[in-house]
Write an enzyme that holds these catalytic residues in place. Sequence first.
Site, PDB file in Angstrom:
ATOM      1  N   SER A 194       0.828  -1.209   0.000  1.00 20.44           N
ATOM      2  CA  SER A 194       0.000   0.000   0.000  1.00 20.44           C
ATOM      3  C   SER A 194       0.862   1.259   0.000  1.00 20.44           C
ATOM      4  O   SER A 194       1.764   1.402   0.819  1.00 20.44           O
ATOM      5  CB  SER A 194      -0.887   0.004   1.245  1.00 20.44           C
ATOM      6  OG  SER A 194      -1.612   1.206   1.317  1.00 20.44           O
ATOM      7  N   LYS A 254      -3.459   2.439  -2.172  1.00 17.16           N
ATOM      8  CA  LYS A 254      -2.965   3.370  -1.171  1.00 17.16           C
ATOM      9  C   LYS A 254      -4.066   3.540  -0.131  1.00 17.16           C
ATOM     10  O   LYS A 254      -5.247   3.492  -0.464  1.00 17.16           O
ATOM     11  CB  LYS A 254      -2.640   4.717  -1.828  1.00 17.16           C
ATOM     12  CG  LYS A 254      -2.099   5.722  -0.835  1.00 17.16           C
ATOM     13  CD  LYS A 254      -1.313   6.837  -1.475  1.00 17.16           C
ATOM     14  CE  LYS A 254      -0.808   7.770  -0.367  1.00 17.16           C
ATOM     15  NZ  LYS A 254       0.036   7.052   0.624  1.00 17.16           N
ATOM     16  N   SER A 269       7.166  11.104   4.526  1.00 18.55           N
ATOM     17  CA  SER A 269       6.045  11.592   5.324  1.00 18.55           C
ATOM     18  C   SER A 269       4.978  12.119   4.360  1.00 18.55           C
ATOM     19  O   SER A 269       4.670  13.293   4.322  1.00 18.55           O
ATOM     20  CB  SER A 269       6.482  12.702   6.276  1.00 18.55           C
ATOM     21  OG  SER A 269       6.884  13.845   5.541  1.00 18.55           O
ATOM     22  N   ASN A 289      -5.161  -0.193   7.877  1.00 14.54           N
ATOM     23  CA  ASN A 289      -3.868   0.415   8.189  1.00 14.54           C
ATOM     24  C   ASN A 289      -3.939   0.987   9.596  1.00 14.54           C
ATOM     25  O   ASN A 289      -4.443   2.080   9.814  1.00 14.54           O
ATOM     26  CB  ASN A 289      -3.564   1.507   7.157  1.00 14.54           C
ATOM     27  CG  ASN A 289      -2.232   2.166   7.409  1.00 14.54           C
ATOM     28  OD1 ASN A 289      -1.529   1.831   8.366  1.00 14.54           O
ATOM     29  ND2 ASN A 289      -1.858   3.103   6.550  1.00 14.54           N
ATOM     30  N   CYS A 330       0.053   3.736  10.486  1.00 11.92           N
ATOM     31  CA  CYS A 330       0.776   4.721   9.682  1.00 11.92           C
ATOM     32  C   CYS A 330       1.445   5.740  10.590  1.00 11.92           C
ATOM     33  O   CYS A 330       0.782   6.417  11.378  1.00 11.92           O
ATOM     34  CB  CYS A 330      -0.166   5.449   8.730  1.00 11.92           C
ATOM     35  SG  CYS A 330       0.722   6.646   7.723  1.00 11.92           S
ATOM     36  N   LYS A 341      -2.774  -4.265   9.439  1.00  7.43           N
ATOM     37  CA  LYS A 341      -1.383  -3.908   9.156  1.00  7.43           C
ATOM     38  C   LYS A 341      -0.736  -3.263  10.376  1.00  7.43           C
ATOM     39  O   LYS A 341      -1.200  -2.251  10.882  1.00  7.43           O
ATOM     40  CB  LYS A 341      -1.313  -2.948   7.969  1.00  7.43           C
ATOM     41  CG  LYS A 341       0.127  -2.645   7.578  1.00  7.43           C
ATOM     42  CD  LYS A 341       0.220  -2.107   6.186  1.00  7.43           C
ATOM     43  CE  LYS A 341       1.641  -1.796   5.801  1.00  7.43           C
ATOM     44  NZ  LYS A 341       1.696  -1.219   4.461  1.00  7.43           N
ATOM     45  N   ASN A 384       4.707  -2.227   8.567  1.00 11.26           N
ATOM     46  CA  ASN A 384       4.683  -0.862   8.086  1.00 11.26           C
ATOM     47  C   ASN A 384       6.053  -0.229   8.368  1.00 11.26           C
ATOM     48  O   ASN A 384       6.935  -0.867   8.934  1.00 11.26           O
ATOM     49  CB  ASN A 384       3.575  -0.090   8.810  1.00 11.26           C
ATOM     50  CG  ASN A 384       2.968   0.992   7.922  1.00 11.26           C
ATOM     51  OD1 ASN A 384       3.690   1.649   7.177  1.00 11.26           O
ATOM     52  ND2 ASN A 384       1.672   1.184   8.003  1.00 11.26           N
TER      53      ASN A 384
HETATM   54  C1  FMN Z   1       6.034   6.475  -0.037  1.00 13.56           C
HETATM   55  C2  FMN Z   1       5.367   5.457   0.823  1.00 13.56           C
HETATM   56  C3  FMN Z   1       3.997   5.541   1.063  1.00 13.56           C
HETATM   57  C4  FMN Z   1       3.362   4.599   1.856  1.00 13.56           C
HETATM   58  N1  FMN Z   1       2.014   4.698   2.052  1.00 13.56           N
HETATM   59  C5  FMN Z   1       1.370   3.734   2.776  1.00 13.56           C
HETATM   60  C6  FMN Z   1      -0.035   3.762   2.917  1.00 13.56           C
HETATM   61  O1  FMN Z   1      -0.724   4.644   2.416  1.00 13.56           O
HETATM   62  N2  FMN Z   1      -0.634   2.779   3.655  1.00 13.56           N
HETATM   63  C7  FMN Z   1       0.080   1.759   4.215  1.00 13.56           C
HETATM   64  O2  FMN Z   1      -0.494   0.882   4.853  1.00 13.56           O
HETATM   65  N3  FMN Z   1       1.420   1.697   4.087  1.00 13.56           N
HETATM   66  C8  FMN Z   1       2.088   2.667   3.373  1.00 13.56           C
HETATM   67  N4  FMN Z   1       3.450   2.575   3.205  1.00 13.56           N
HETATM   68  C9  FMN Z   1       4.179   1.458   3.819  1.00 13.56           C
HETATM   69  C10 FMN Z   1       4.429   0.320   2.817  1.00 13.56           C
HETATM   70  O3  FMN Z   1       3.216  -0.250   2.385  1.00 13.56           O
HETATM   71  C11 FMN Z   1       5.286  -0.778   3.441  1.00 13.56           C
HETATM   72  O4  FMN Z   1       4.619  -1.327   4.555  1.00 13.56           O
HETATM   73  C12 FMN Z   1       6.629  -0.305   3.917  1.00 13.56           C
HETATM   74  O5  FMN Z   1       7.130   0.694   3.074  1.00 13.56           O
HETATM   75  C13 FMN Z   1       7.664  -1.431   4.013  1.00 13.56           C
HETATM   76  O6  FMN Z   1       7.868  -2.074   2.780  1.00 13.56           O
HETATM   77  P1  FMN Z   1       9.024  -1.648   1.723  1.00 13.56           P
HETATM   78  O7  FMN Z   1      10.321  -1.627   2.463  1.00 13.56           O
HETATM   79  O8  FMN Z   1       8.939  -2.682   0.639  1.00 13.56           O
HETATM   80  O9  FMN Z   1       8.660  -0.290   1.225  1.00 13.56           O
HETATM   81  C14 FMN Z   1       4.103   3.532   2.430  1.00 13.56           C
HETATM   82  C15 FMN Z   1       5.472   3.461   2.186  1.00 13.56           C
HETATM   83  C16 FMN Z   1       6.104   4.382   1.398  1.00 13.56           C
HETATM   84  C17 FMN Z   1       7.578   4.260   1.170  1.00 13.56           C
END
Ligand code: FMN
Lengths: 308, 308, 235, 235
Positions: free
Chosen positions: B21, B45, B70, B126, B129, B164, B190
């Site tokens: 997400s 998202k 952020s 979620n 966050c 999550k 997360n």
């Molecule tokens: C730019 C960005 C936006 C994110 N937005 C969300 C979100 O809207 N909802 C959510 O549950 N996790 C969000 N995440 C977390 C990711 O889904 C994921 O849990 C986290 O980044 C770890 O995985 P990764 O290392 O593969 O990125 C976001 C991460 C990033 C980097």
Amino acid sequence: MNLLETNLFNKKIKNPFIIASGPCGNFEELSEIIDINNLGGITTKTITKEPKIGNKAPRIVNLNDGLLNSIGLENKGIDYFIENEIKRIEDYNTLKIISIGGYNEYDFEYMIEKIDDYDIDFYELNLSCPNVNKGGATLLNDKKLLSKVIERSCNSTDKPIFLKFGYESNLEELVKIGVYNGASGVTLINTLKGMKIDINTGKPILKMKTGGVSGSFIKPMAVHCIYKIREKFPYLPIIGMGGVFNHEDAIELAMAGANLIGVGTAMMMDPEIVNKIIKNTAFYLSSKNKNFEDIVSKSHERTDNYVL
Amino acid sequence: MNLLETNLFNKKIKNPFIIASGPCGNFEELSEIIDINNLGGITTKTITKEPKIGNKAPRIVNLNDGLLNSIGLENKGIDYFIENEIKRIEDYNTLKIISIGGYNEYDFEYMIEKIDDYDIDFYELNLSCPNVNKGGATLLNDKKLLSKVIERSCNSTDKPIFLKFGYESNLEELVKIGVYNGASGVTLINTLKGMKIDINTGKPILKMKTGGVSGSFIKPMAVHCIYKIREKFPYLPIIGMGGVFNHEDAIELAMAGANLIGVGTAMMMDPEIVNKIIKNTAFYLSSKNKNFEDIVSKSHERTDNYVL
Amino acid sequence: MNLARVVENKSFYNYGVITFKTDKKLDIEPGQFLMMKSKDGYNLSKPFSVMDCKDFEFKVLIRNAGDFSKFLIKLKIGEELLFRGPYGSPFSKFIDFNKKYILIGGGCGSAPLMHLKKIYPNIIEDSVFGFSDYRIKSIVDDDNIFVDRIDGMNPVDYILNRNKGKDINIISCGPKGMFIYLKYIIDSYQTAWISMEENMGCGIGMCKGCPVDTVDGVKMVCKDGPLFNIKEVIL
Amino acid sequence: MNLARVVENKSFYNYGVITFKTDKKLDIEPGQFLMMKSKDGYNLSKPFSVMDCKDFEFKVLIRNAGDFSKFLIKLKIGEELLFRGPYGSPFSKFIDFNKKYILIGGGCGSAPLMHLKKIYPNIIEDSVFGFSDYRIKSIVDDDNIFVDRIDGMNPVDYILNRNKGKDINIISCGPKGMFIYLKYIIDSYQTAWISMEENMGCGIGMCKGCPVDTVDGVKMVCKDGPLFNIKEVIL
Ligand SMILES: Cc1cc2nc3c(=O)[nH]c(=O)nc-3n(C[C@H](O)[C@H](O)[C@H](O)COP(=O)(O)O)c2cc1C
Ligand SMILES: Cc1cc2nc3c(=O)[nH]c(=O)nc-3n(C[C@H](O)[C@H](O)[C@H](O)COP(=O)(O)OP(=O)(O)OC[C@H]3O[C@@H](n4cnc5c(N)ncnc54)[C@H](O)[C@@H]3O)c2cc1C
Ligand SMILES: Cc1cc2nc3c(=O)[nH]c(=O)nc-3n(C[C@H](O)[C@H](O)[C@H](O)COP(=O)(O)OP(=O)(O)OC[C@H]3O[C@@H](n4cnc5c(N)ncnc54)[C@H](O)[C@@H]3O)c2cc1C
Ligand SMILES: Cc1cc2nc3c(=O)[nH]c(=O)nc-3n(C[C@H](O)[C@H](O)[C@H](O)COP(=O)(O)O)c2cc1C
Ligand code: FES
Ligand code: FES
């Protein structure tokens, strides 16, 4: 004039760089490589009441720009420490922090009483070692016990007591409990819990499976924790650590709010690195015409130039 | 035969790779670059009840092998989503996970009721966050509210609900609360909270100061969290994510216990990377003569060959 | 991602002009950018405007801003990196080809403007490219490069002065401070297009990492820009 | 840490023999190891035994085991890395120079034994260096290199057979499995010194990262070893 000089509890400290608890043991080997007296301070490896033989090997896994360890607080116990090590440590002309760990308030009291008359400066209660099952780790889940440990420890000595925490979800609450029960400062942060699996064997590489993650890549989490606590506790002394490998890392932690800077994993990579960090920080400060104390907590300054 | 095929709740899933997400928004841009139908699944998202304009810039800082963000859950709200996006998403021939975030049980219920009749597969709540002050973050500190949110959400739909979580000190307890209140699975992990200070200005680089740390260097923490929860909940479906950039990372998370593998930050680095990971995982499995499901939770096998 | 190989690197500590050769025929319009990253490591790709481009080659102007740009400046001939793109709307999408434009570049922001000037020389009325390091002249060849102040004026005042009375349409690319100044001094009937910079994640509009506040709400620099009308942006 | 520059690199995918030159006159005894790391990054230094050493040069034998050893094998002439040491007790601390020794090396564990053989040829009765890749012969020159089985025997059986009846003193370095076998088959009156390997942190005894269980409790491979009496170690 020494730009690095700093003060805590009316103690003059040569420079803010102290050896973090653990990676350098009790400085016997280190003292053959660098002059301990040049350091701002030293923290002993966590001492427990009874000897601990530590965990089975492998205890160490290198991560890319990080380190995973499960030493398991191997140490020979407080009695051995007093018989064989405290004298040598007393002789160093630097800030001496004694790190202790235990299961309950009596353990901590017992150790402090044994050690309190020696020439040492602060205590650090290791409340957050991820490598012991029955040890400090559980203290954090039992707030009553935690309060008792802190209170009893603080009542056992006139020396300042620092509490060492990791990246905890309820860090603020824990620090509040600590301050309320008499602690003088906090040490942030201990290692995070992590694991690495060898995909060829399908097994966790560490014999203990989970270990503590330290080194360069925990720095953003360390900066966050230090910043958050400094924001809430403007005058609380903080020993900051986590991923300091060069003077820029050190300055970042200082700006976040650290009064002293611990160096851990970096010393395992290169035991002389702390001298380089001290020298480069001094050079940086002199080029900016500042004292170390000028930059501590600088990231909290308001735009109206109010300085904490 | 498709070695990557896997099953959850009697749904055939082409392969275990799903878009995490956030980093890929709602796939409008991504679908111009890769074929969404080749993926195991997609997670939207996080959608909130009201539109959110997100945080001020800078929202993104590159860390060495990691990322600090952020974004602040910028999204146009559930109504816009249903009017403008759900139709396109329904058309993808892949597992569709809808991520939602809110402040209380009514928010979640409201959104689920609006969306439940569309052709989607799972929900992901979620709850973790780090970028919203009043949002999911606080749910974790209020166990009563958390229980209500989960219970009410689960009662609003027959579809499986994943919760999550991040790297939380009391992760086990949170998962227990989740399962007890009817959740079908968990998504781990997360982002962690982190900060970077620009030492030239003395200010945190992110406008919001603290952000979420993702990317390669949170993998050891992700593996630990997944492993720990798999150890306690042998049959709980886990969507694992955190630092997956190649098939070896994916296999490590699978061996720790992940049934599906989320790819997040890696997609921002290179939007085509998931295809490479899928291909290389298939190649790895065929060279080992194994199915993906054979390696899930492999690190928990006992020496007596007991397989979870 | 695509592979690019360094065929020329003219650089000193602060700036570099690097020419890359690729296997894929490129079609990059002035104003567009590429997302570039090193072959190793798990870091984000970073955005760089193209300064010149022909067939299989493209050229970028790099300012040493941090780790990645330092890495770029140090690249040796034959070394490789990865890129994707081009992304972002080209200048030509906004330009009125019946008008004449004044180009105001600040530092590396000059790169896409130099590209524009080369491709569409006929629409350029005048240009100024301000830098803070005189050595830039040894690696970038343009008559309108100015270092620091010109006749005691900053580049913006200087060029507006020089073109006083004309029907002024501006295209500008550079640091935010320059745009704020520009917005403050230009008259309401004048048009100015500015090319915004923001820390980027994906570069294609999906991560919501590069917001810019506009009168129509939050937009993304990478997808909705990088060119915006100065009146539209809340600086 | 000290700088070392590659002057020769003979290697193929699985193994490499690399010669480094340094600025500092080296005094490394057979059995000692160096902690090495690349100039970039914040990774631990890793231990490697010295295979040969003279004045300003030292040689190591590397097995491709993971990221760092792969990096070593790929080093080009002129490239640099950092090292510190030597650490660990030299073989000479334990050896009785009136006795004769049989050397049993397994893979890269052969490196320090080859060094010992070169420096103290008179105390060597016999030696065997077992590898699993025949190409090793193209980069390491020793008459006693054997690949896989020799006359249908594993290297340990082979060499003990060949020296049957002699007063056998063994020095062995290699994988743990080999030591377990060795411990199982040698007689109680025979001496065997084994050089242990363990994942290391500091390399000098302070971090407690490299434990080995012995009959006298936990010891550290880096400081108390790497050489241990096989009877002392709980394998
Ligand atoms: C730019 C960005 C936006 C994110 N937005 C969300 C979100 O809207 N909802 C959510 O549950 N996790 C969000 N995440 C977390 C990711 O889904 C994921 O849990 C986290 O980044 C770890 O995985 P990764 O290392 O593969 O990125 C976001 C991460 C990033 C980097
Ligand atoms: C559309 C676009 C086109 C660009 N074109 C060029 C170009 O042609 N030549 C050039 O040299 N640079 C250009 N940039 C800026 C360039 O992307 C950044 O300087 C680069 O990402 C810095 O990476 P780094 O690792 O060297 O420095 P970092 O360590 O990442 O950053 C150094 C400093 O720059 C800031 N920064 C990081 N990323 C950006 C960014 N994207 N924009 C502005 N500040 C940033 C950081 O906050 C930090 O203060 C462009 C940016 C955008 C958005
Ligand atoms: C005293 C001593 C002397 C050594 N001498 C040599 C030598 O001459 N030539 C040589 O090729 N290797 C030698 N080694 C082993 C060498 O240190 C490791 O192979 C190296 O650290 C692997 O690093 P890597 O990054 O390539 O692999 P990693 O990715 O770190 O490790 C690959 C695999 O090897 C294991 N491993 C990691 N470190 C060690 C270690 N120190 N010992 C055993 N296994 C390890 C890991 O658990 C993993 O399974 C020696 C080790 C010791 C303790
Ligand atoms: C090998 C090793 C052993 C450690 N032992 C202890 C210990 O005994 N007590 C303690 O409080 N912290 C211990 N730590 C944690 C460090 O003191 C420090 O908090 C942590 O490693 C983060 O700092 P760093 O990134 O500079 O290493 C240990 C860390 C390492 C790597
Ligand atoms: S960089 Fe991802 S939306 Fe612009
Ligand atoms: S590696 Fe640190 S004690 Fe041996």
